[in-house]
Scaffold this motif. Sequence first.
Motif, short mmCIF file in Angstrom:
data_model
loop_
_atom_site.label_atom_id
_atom_site.label_comp_id
_atom_site.label_asym_id
_atom_site.label_seq_id
_atom_site.Cartn_x
_atom_site.Cartn_y
_atom_site.Cartn_z
N GLY A 244 40.53 48.95 -16.91
CA GLY A 244 40.69 47.66 -16.27
C GLY A 244 42.14 47.19 -16.33
N GLY A 245 42.40 46.05 -15.70
CA GLY A 245 43.76 45.52 -15.65
C GLY A 245 43.76 44.01 -15.79
N GLU A 246 44.93 43.47 -16.06
CA GLU A 246 45.08 42.04 -16.27
C GLU A 246 45.50 41.28 -15.01
N ALA A 247 45.74 42.00 -13.93
CA ALA A 247 46.08 41.35 -12.66
C ALA A 247 45.63 42.25 -11.51
N TYR A 248 45.19 41.64 -10.44
CA TYR A 248 44.77 42.44 -9.29
C TYR A 248 44.82 41.59 -8.03
N TRP A 249 44.80 42.28 -6.91
CA TRP A 249 44.57 41.65 -5.60
C TRP A 249 43.86 42.66 -4.73
N ALA A 250 43.12 42.16 -3.76
CA ALA A 250 42.43 43.03 -2.81
C ALA A 250 42.23 42.27 -1.52
N GLY A 251 42.41 42.94 -0.40
CA GLY A 251 42.24 42.33 0.90
C GLY A 251 41.41 43.21 1.81
N GLY A 252 40.70 42.59 2.73
CA GLY A 252 39.86 43.34 3.65
C GLY A 252 39.85 42.71 5.03
N LEU A 253 39.79 43.55 6.04
CA LEU A 253 39.68 43.12 7.43
C LEU A 253 38.51 43.88 8.05
N HIS A 254 37.55 43.15 8.63
CA HIS A 254 36.34 43.76 9.18
C HIS A 254 36.13 43.30 10.61
N LEU A 255 35.63 44.20 11.42
CA LEU A 255 35.13 43.87 12.75
C LEU A 255 33.66 44.25 12.78
N TYR A 256 32.79 43.22 12.83
CA TYR A 256 31.34 43.44 12.88
C TYR A 256 30.86 43.35 14.32
N THR A 257 30.01 44.28 14.71
CA THR A 257 29.43 44.28 16.05
C THR A 257 27.93 44.57 15.95
N PRO A 258 27.14 44.16 16.95
CA PRO A 258 25.73 44.56 16.96
C PRO A 258 25.61 46.08 17.12
N LEU A 259 24.42 46.59 16.84
CA LEU A 259 24.19 48.02 17.02
C LEU A 259 24.40 48.40 18.48
N PRO A 260 24.89 49.61 18.75
CA PRO A 260 25.06 50.04 20.14
C PRO A 260 23.74 49.95 20.91
N PHE A 261 23.82 49.45 22.13
CA PHE A 261 22.69 49.30 23.04
C PHE A 261 21.67 48.27 22.55
N ARG A 262 21.96 47.57 21.46
CA ARG A 262 21.16 46.45 20.94
C ARG A 262 19.68 46.78 20.77
N PRO A 263 19.31 47.85 20.05
CA PRO A 263 17.87 48.10 19.82
C PRO A 263 17.29 47.03 18.90
#
Length: 470
Positions: free
Chosen positions: A364-383
């Motif tokens: 483990g550590g005494e300092a951290y950072w984390a970032g995330g970028l997401h693109l959410y979409t419905p399932l293909p063809f929307r079943p």
Amino acid sequence: MGTVHAKSLDPLPMHGRDLGVNPDDFMEPPEPEQESKQEILENKDVVVQHVNIQGLGRTKEDLLGYEISEVFNAKNLIDVMKKSHIARQRLLRLGVFKEVEVLIDTSEGSDALPNGLDVTFEVTEVKRLTGSYNTMVGNNEGSMVLGLKLPNVFGRAEKLTFQFSYGTKETSYGLSFFKPQPGHFERNLTLNMYKVTGQFPWSSLKETDRGVSAELNFPLGMTNHTLKWEGVWRELGCLARSASFAVREESGHSLKSALSHTLSIDSRNSAIFPSRGALFRLNQELAGYTGGDASFLKEDFELQLNRRLFWDSVLSASLWGGMLCPIGGQPSCIADRFYLGGPTSVRGFGMYSIGPQSEGDYLGGEAYWAGGLHLYTPLPFRPGKGGFGDLFRTHFFLNAGNLCNLNYGEGPRAHLQKLAECIRWSYGAGIVLRLGNIARLELNYCVPMGVQSGDRICDGVQFGAGIRFL
């Protein structure tokens, strides 16, 4: 839903949790001889003269007065229905009633007014003792939970709960007492006694905690706050005979007494698949000033922003960060440090397998950072659109982060420079499944980048389950 009649204004039972408030749902066209009374009730002022609660056993009436008082302020029939529905929801929220039905009728008796109404809540109290059996998903772990609950112990929505949990990495049992403030259910006090035994294979560590805690929750404006004191006796040991010397050094007993405060602002429309809104959470913990062996100041935050785009797609950005500062010149404990990596944070890396390590054990550590970028979409063809298919999303992600130890004799610029070195990052795509509104499963294809010596990676397919995701 019943029908409003002019002669007697037959009672209107409000059944079920999904009671609507659209007047068209409640009323049929009145008969000609009823038009006068009907017009008075719909378009002119009415007076709620009496509100009655039937079916009470051990529940105290003074608790319920706070929940139903708004019904007296209704000005017309539709307003009575709306406020009665809200009161019904508030009564159910207390957790002391199994069923609540609402009846609205014209007032009767010598004091009855021409436009007077009586509202009656018919309640069915929950049993004195209830049991439960369910499964629970944590961050990449699962558990079976058995519980015994004594609701409404003293008649004012108090709750005494015993819970036993057996999981893949953790076993625990505990006793808790919950007490809300009458009229303000969001303000509540929780007292806990517990024992938790956990295994942390990434550190070759096992930990047993025996502790007590007191927690006060309350809203303040747009924010929610939690004040907590926790006293815990911690026993650390080696999970394997091959544990590194650094982990063996941490073995033994310690006492931790800590005060913490959590502030949160959450405007998201969903905790798992939000399409709009933001989340900000700030947690502060101070250990050592109320006793115990551990002495440190710990700060961490979480920020999430969500924005709906085209074709029901959503862009989501997250940022986490934290810092632990030992107090009194003693080193931090392995159980108090931050950990990073895995399917719930920086994907493409092993579970908590980023940062300082010794002989294959992550410290483990005494300092951290984390970032995330997401693109959410419905399932293909929307079943399965509008049904089962809405539980799934596809997502494309980019994650990055770092975990390290800092020299607190240096300045902030040196700290930022160290956190900017050796950044781990990854990208990929996958499918996400929502489990209720508390957890989710992910199956991703990950490409880890920026790998440093000692990091454990998961190049390719990675499965994750949890309640908190980057």
